[in-house]
Design a protein around this motif. Structure first.
Motif, PDB file in Angstrom:
ATOM      1  N   ASP A   1       0.780  -1.226   0.137  1.00 63.22           N
ATOM      2  CA  ASP A   1       0.108   0.219  -0.089  1.00 63.22           C
ATOM      3  C   ASP A   1       0.951   1.367   0.026  1.00 63.22           C
ATOM      4  OD1 ASP A   1       0.851   0.486   2.495  1.00 63.22           O
ATOM      5  OD2 ASP A   1      -1.146   0.194   3.576  1.00 63.22           O
TER       6      ASP A   1
ATOM      7  N   TYR B   1       3.276  -1.060   3.582  1.00 68.05           N
ATOM      8  CA  TYR B   1       2.621  -2.494   4.064  1.00 68.05           C
ATOM      9  C   TYR B   1       2.140  -3.156   3.019  1.00 68.05           C
ATOM     10  CZ  TYR B   1       2.741  -0.065   8.715  1.00 68.05           C
ATOM     11  OH  TYR B   1       3.050   0.430   9.630  1.00 68.05           O
TER      12      TYR B   1
ATOM     13  N   ILE C   1      -0.363  -5.766   0.931  1.00 69.68           N
ATOM     14  CA  ILE C   1      -1.538  -5.774   0.725  1.00 69.68           C
ATOM     15  C   ILE C   1      -2.012  -6.993   1.011  1.00 69.68           C
ATOM     16  CG2 ILE C   1      -3.535  -5.372  -0.674  1.00 69.68           C
ATOM     17  CD1 ILE C   1      -2.228  -3.000  -1.791  1.00 69.68           C
TER      18      ILE C   1
ATOM     19  N   ARG D   1       1.638  -6.578   7.410  1.00 70.19           N
ATOM     20  CA  ARG D   1       0.481  -6.260   6.434  1.00 70.19           C
ATOM     21  C   ARG D   1      -0.278  -5.339   6.683  1.00 70.19           C
ATOM     22  NH1 ARG D   1      -4.684  -8.328   7.455  1.00 70.19           N
ATOM     23  NH2 ARG D   1      -4.879  -9.848   9.227  1.00 70.19           N
ATOM     24  N   THR D   2      -1.088  -5.126   5.758  1.00 65.09           N
ATOM     25  CA  THR D   2      -2.193  -3.992   6.014  1.00 65.09           C
ATOM     26  C   THR D   2      -3.320  -4.564   6.931  1.00 65.09           C
ATOM     27  OG1 THR D   2      -3.334  -4.862   4.051  1.00 65.09           O
ATOM     28  CG2 THR D   2      -2.228  -2.993   3.583  1.00 65.09           C
ATOM     29  N   LYS D   3      -3.315  -3.895   7.904  1.00 58.93           N
ATOM     30  CA  LYS D   3      -4.376  -4.068   9.097  1.00 58.93           C
ATOM     31  C   LYS D   3      -4.746  -2.990   9.793  1.00 58.93           C
ATOM     32  CE  LYS D   3      -2.528  -7.650  11.511  1.00 58.93           C
ATOM     33  NZ  LYS D   3      -1.937  -8.365  12.419  1.00 58.93           N
TER      34      LYS D   3
END
Ligand code: NAP
Length: 300
Positions: free
Chosen positions: A249, A253, A255, A274-276
């Protein structure tokens, strides 16, 4: 040839190792630094379900021993690139190359710097990113902690045990840290909160002697004499080496949703990298399990 190669031996990576080997598959965990990730520097963990209180070091060591005793192999090698050859992936490290059928990227995140003059230069001379590592050097001295998240408040709490005075400098008027810990910190008599303020300058010739802070509302500046500055302004990912492999992203991070799948078949991601929306020890461990079970499901 390994079934699964896991990049990173933090809580997400080690949990992925446990779930991989317990699924009957072989796991290689590659780690460039030491096992445990960021949690190893946390003095007290009080929010991991089933464990009332444990130090980060003890927790990480237990997790490491659990993964390795079950059969996960750990090599202290920094992964530098990954080649996607379809059903086979090649993970290159500074020392060699390893083949596998699936990869789990669990690279965590690194400390975000304040980004001001003298910060880099004074690391080890008054600038620290780890209160549990360096706090004891500041016994009976005045220090500042910068930030308003869980790390900053936990660091400040820890430092009140050693230091004469702990200033907590935060850019807003409310904290994002757990209110329970904020209340605990407020009850200490050697802490002073400096809210709505930013650190403008680091003072000192060859080591930290103080900080210049600026009140965001009044725009006034003032100097505070401190010997140490503990920077706790969050984390940022370290995924640039994978930018040609998987989608990142705008903040860097990887995705992936709750299924931990990236846009590339056979490549999964777990934990803080990761994206979170929630980055906690529990969610990192949960990601490790989800990613490992998904990876094992595609291997014969
Ligand atoms: P964080 O929650 O992202 O908080 C960073 C803090 O630094 C925020 O208060 C932020 O201010 C401030 N900040 C960011 N950039 C800044 C800058 N350039 N200058 C000044 N201040 C700045 O980071 P964290 O505390 O390291 O925690 C990271 C994650 O780990 C979080 O999800 C946290 O809950 C988790 N964590 C959990 C535990 C635990 O459960 N025991 C312990 C430690 C960390 P704003 O509030 O204004 O944005």
């Amino acid at each position: 040839m390994f079934d699964v190669i896991i990049v990173g031996a933090g809580p997400a990576g080690l949990s992925a190792g446990i779930y991989t080997v317990r699924s009957g598959k072989s796991a290689l965990i590659l780690e460039g630094k030491s096992y445990g990730g960021q949690i190893i520097n946390t003095p007290d963990i009080e929010n991991y379900p089933g464990i009332k209180n444990i130090s980060g070091f003890e927790f990480a060591t237990g997790l490491y021993e659990q993964a390795t005793s079950l059969g996960a192999e750990v090599k202290y090698e920094q992964a530098v690139s990954i080649e996607d050859k379809g059903d086979i992936k090649i993970v290159n490290t500074e020392q060699g190359s390893y083949e596998c059928k699936a990869v789990i990227l669990a690279t965590g995140a690194k400390n975000r710097p304040l980004g001001i003059e003298k910060e880099k230069e004074f690391v080890g001379y008054g600038i620290s990113y780890c209160a549990t590592c360096d706090g004891a050097f500041y016994r009976n001295k005045d220090v500042a902690v910068v930030g308003g998240g869980n790390t900053a408040i936990e660091d400040a709490l820890f430092l009140t045990n050693y230091c004469n005075k702990v200033y907590v400098i935060h850019r807003r008027d409310t904290f994002r840290a757990d209110p329970k810990d904020v209340e605990k910190l407020k009850s200490k008599d050697n802490v002073e909160f400096v809210m709505n303020s930013t650190v403008e300058k680091i003072l000192g010739e060859s080591s930290v002697e103080g900080i210049e802070i600026k009140d965001k509302n009044t725009k006034e500046t003032k100097n505070i004499n401190v010997s140490g500055i503990f920077v706790a302004v969050g984390q940022e990912p370290d995924n640039q080496m994978f930018s040609d492999l998987v989608e990142l992203d705008e903040s860097g991070y990887i995705i992936a949703k709750e299924d931990c799948m990236t846009n590339v078949k056979g490549i999964y991601t777990a934990g803080d990298c990761r994206t979170k929306s929630v980055r906690q020890l529990t969610t990192a461990a949960a990601d490790g399990a989800v990613a490992a079970l998904a990876a094992c499901a595609i291997i014969d």
